[in-house]
Design an enzyme around this catalytic site. Structure first.
Site, PDB file in Angstrom:
ATOM      1  N   ASP A   1      37.999  42.205  38.247  1.00 18.05           N
ATOM      2  CA  ASP A   1      38.999  42.224  39.329  1.00 18.05           C
ATOM      3  C   ASP A   1      39.185  43.614  39.934  1.00 18.05           C
ATOM      4  O   ASP A   1      40.184  43.853  40.632  1.00 18.05           O
ATOM      5  CB  ASP A   1      40.346  41.702  38.799  1.00 18.05           C
ATOM      6  CG  ASP A   1      40.418  40.184  38.855  1.00 18.05           C
ATOM      7  OD1 ASP A   1      39.665  39.577  39.652  1.00 18.05           O
ATOM      8  OD2 ASP A   1      41.225  39.602  38.101  1.00 18.05           O
TER       9      ASP A   1
ATOM     10  N   LYS B   1      40.410  44.322  43.379  1.00 13.75           N
ATOM     11  CA  LYS B   1      41.820  44.127  43.758  1.00 13.75           C
ATOM     12  C   LYS B   1      42.504  45.445  44.115  1.00 13.75           C
ATOM     13  O   LYS B   1      43.557  45.449  44.742  1.00 13.75           O
ATOM     14  CB  LYS B   1      42.588  43.414  42.634  1.00 13.75           C
ATOM     15  CG  LYS B   1      42.262  41.931  42.555  1.00 13.75           C
ATOM     16  CD  LYS B   1      43.175  41.196  41.594  1.00 13.75           C
ATOM     17  CE  LYS B   1      42.863  39.704  41.614  1.00 13.75           C
ATOM     18  NZ  LYS B   1      43.556  39.003  40.520  1.00 13.75           N
TER      19      LYS B   1
ATOM     20  N   HIS C   1      38.087  40.277  47.062  1.00 12.36           N
ATOM     21  CA  HIS C   1      38.048  41.203  45.920  1.00 12.36           C
ATOM     22  C   HIS C   1      36.731  41.142  45.152  1.00 12.36           C
ATOM     23  O   HIS C   1      36.332  42.113  44.530  1.00 12.36           O
ATOM     24  CB  HIS C   1      39.272  41.022  44.998  1.00 12.36           C
ATOM     25  CG  HIS C   1      39.176  39.877  44.041  1.00 12.36           C
ATOM     26  ND1 HIS C   1      39.493  38.589  44.395  1.00 12.36           N
ATOM     27  CD2 HIS C   1      38.815  39.828  42.736  1.00 12.36           C
ATOM     28  CE1 HIS C   1      39.327  37.795  43.339  1.00 12.36           C
ATOM     29  NE2 HIS C   1      38.916  38.537  42.317  1.00 12.36           N
TER      30      HIS C   1
ATOM     31  N   HIS D   1      32.011  36.281  39.980  1.00 14.51           N
ATOM     32  CA  HIS D   1      32.927  35.762  38.963  1.00 14.51           C
ATOM     33  C   HIS D   1      33.808  34.605  39.427  1.00 14.51           C
ATOM     34  O   HIS D   1      34.500  33.974  38.631  1.00 14.51           O
ATOM     35  CB  HIS D   1      33.764  36.893  38.337  1.00 14.51           C
ATOM     36  CG  HIS D   1      34.951  37.342  39.127  1.00 14.51           C
ATOM     37  ND1 HIS D   1      34.873  38.358  40.057  1.00 14.51           N
ATOM     38  CD2 HIS D   1      36.253  36.937  39.117  1.00 14.51           C
ATOM     39  CE1 HIS D   1      36.081  38.551  40.575  1.00 14.51           C
ATOM     40  NE2 HIS D   1      36.931  37.701  40.032  1.00 14.51           N
TER      41      HIS D   1
ATOM     42  N   ASP E   1      37.915  32.923  31.696  1.00 14.00           N
ATOM     43  CA  ASP E   1      38.978  33.179  32.679  1.00 14.00           C
ATOM     44  C   ASP E   1      39.965  32.008  32.726  1.00 14.00           C
ATOM     45  O   ASP E   1      41.185  32.205  32.745  1.00 14.00           O
ATOM     46  CB  ASP E   1      38.333  33.402  34.055  1.00 14.00           C
ATOM     47  CG  ASP E   1      39.321  34.000  35.045  1.00 14.00           C
ATOM     48  OD1 ASP E   1      40.150  34.827  34.618  1.00 14.00           O
ATOM     49  OD2 ASP E   1      39.255  33.640  36.235  1.00 14.00           O
TER      50      ASP E   1
HETATM   51 FE   LIG Z   1      40.817  37.741  37.069  1.00 12.78          FE
HETATM   52 FE   LIG Z   2      39.114  37.543  40.313  1.00 16.96          FE
END
Ligand SMILES: [Fe+2]
Ligand SMILES: [Fe+2]
Length: 358
Positions: A212, A215, A240, A264, A293
């Site tokens: 991530d 982000k 992202h 991802h 996840d």
């Molecule tokens: Fe995540």
């Molecule tokens: Fe993500």
């Protein structure tokens, strides 16, 4: 080389004297022994001889016995046997037992000096060679050590880079860091269960840890928006994956992990984003990550719902096998004992008591 020290062993004093005179005339230092026993005693008290010249036939300990004993104690010291012509068989045996050479009696001064010089030269070259080899071994050992140190420095700086990247994301969104660490542990556990090689697991772990990272480039107003995102905001949020890829793909040791970051949010059946990759087009690490996840998301408490049970997670992952998830990996996941996930979660949160309760 003149001044080399030579031990002359013969039970006939006349021969010892002649030999020592010949050698002394060429600046060699000599010492005499009248038997093998005496020779050994001299060597015992003073082992600084460069060469032994020894008669073969002696009453008290013959030359062959002396040769055997001396070679045992001083393997590098050359020994030249002096023999009567009739002793040729014995002389050959002496060579087989490690004598450097033999000299049939009677011999001329030049014959003696040539043999002695050759033997000493041989010893010198052997010593040089041994010293060179030792030096080479030392050099290799030193270089290996340097290389190991450099490698571990490099590894440390890799780890520091990862920590710094994660720390940067933490400043923006603390919850994401803990989520990243948990997902990494889950992803690695599944990858290990699948029997993947250590190097692959390392790459996958970096991808999971930084998934991530993009982000950081998402505006706070969207990242921290309490309610539902609008369609436009969602589109920005979805960037992202690519943004993370762009950040990491320029760092050589993270280039492979960047591919996992990029992919991802892909789904096995091609319905994910950003590229709609399908099946094995999605890097293996990203396919493993997808299960980890979901596991983390469902087991974490949200404002609008409690953490869900592990049974609910198993059911969800099974339901979406072949759609969101790679069925092969789902199979591996479902066969793993449930307590692993809770243990990993506790491990991570135990590292820092300030971590939020999840
Ligand atoms: Fe995540
Ligand atoms: Fe993500």
């Amino acid at each position: 080389m003149p001044n080399d020290r030579i031990l002359v062993v013969d039970d006939e004093e006349t021969i010892r004297e002649i030999v020592c005179t010949m050698l002394g005339g060429a600046d060699f230092q000599t010492r005499q022994a009248a038997s093998g026993t005496e020779a050994l005693a001299i060597l015992e008290s003073d082992d600084d001889f460069d060469l032994v010249l020894s008669d073969l036939m002696m009453a008290e300990m013959d030359g062959i016995t002396l040769l055997g004993r001396a070679k045992e104690r001083y393997p590098d010291m050359p020994i030249v046997m002096l023999t009567a012509v009739l002793d040729i068989q014995v002389a050959l045996q002496a060579l087989r037992n490690g004598a450097y050479d033999y000299l049939p009696k009677p011999f001329e001064r030049e014959q003696l000096l040539n043999t002695v010089r050759r033997a000493l030269e041989h010893r010198r070259l052997k010593r040089e060679n041994d010293a060179y080899r030792t030096k080479l071994e030392e050099l290799v050992a030193a270089r290996t050590q340097q290389w190991k140190t450099a490698l571990s420095d490099l590894k440390r700086s890799y780890d520091m880079t990862l920590e710094a990247l994660l720390g940067a994301l933490d400043l923006k969104d603390a919850e994401t860091e803990f989520h990243s660490r948990r997902v990494t542990a889950f992803t690695m556990a599944i990858a290990r269960e699948m029997g993947l090689p250590k190097e692959n697991i390392e790459v996958i772990a970096r991808g999971a840890l930084l998934h991530d990272i993009g982000k950081m480039a998402i505006p706070d107003a969207i990242l921290h928006k309490p309610g539902k995102l609008t369609v436009d905001e969602m589109a920005i949020m979805k960037e992202h994956c690519y943004l993370g890829y762009k950040i990491l793909s320029r760092i050589p040791f993270l280039a492979d992990a960047a591919e996992i970051v990029y992919a991802h949010q892909e789904h096995y059946d091609g319905t994910g984003y950003p590229r709609g990759l399908k099946g094995e087009e999605i890097p293996l690490g990203a396919r493993i990550f997808a299960i980890a996840d979901t596991l983390d998301a469902m087991r974490s408490k949200r404002d609008y719902r409690d953490a869900q049970t592990i049974q609910a997670v198993r059911k969800e992952i099974e339901t979406w096998s072949g759609r969101q998830f790679d069925p092969q990996i789902v199979k591996v996941f479902l066969e793993m004992p449930d307590n692993i996930w809770e243990d990993l979660r506790k491990d991570i949160h135990g590292q820092d008591p300030a971590l939020p309760k999840v």
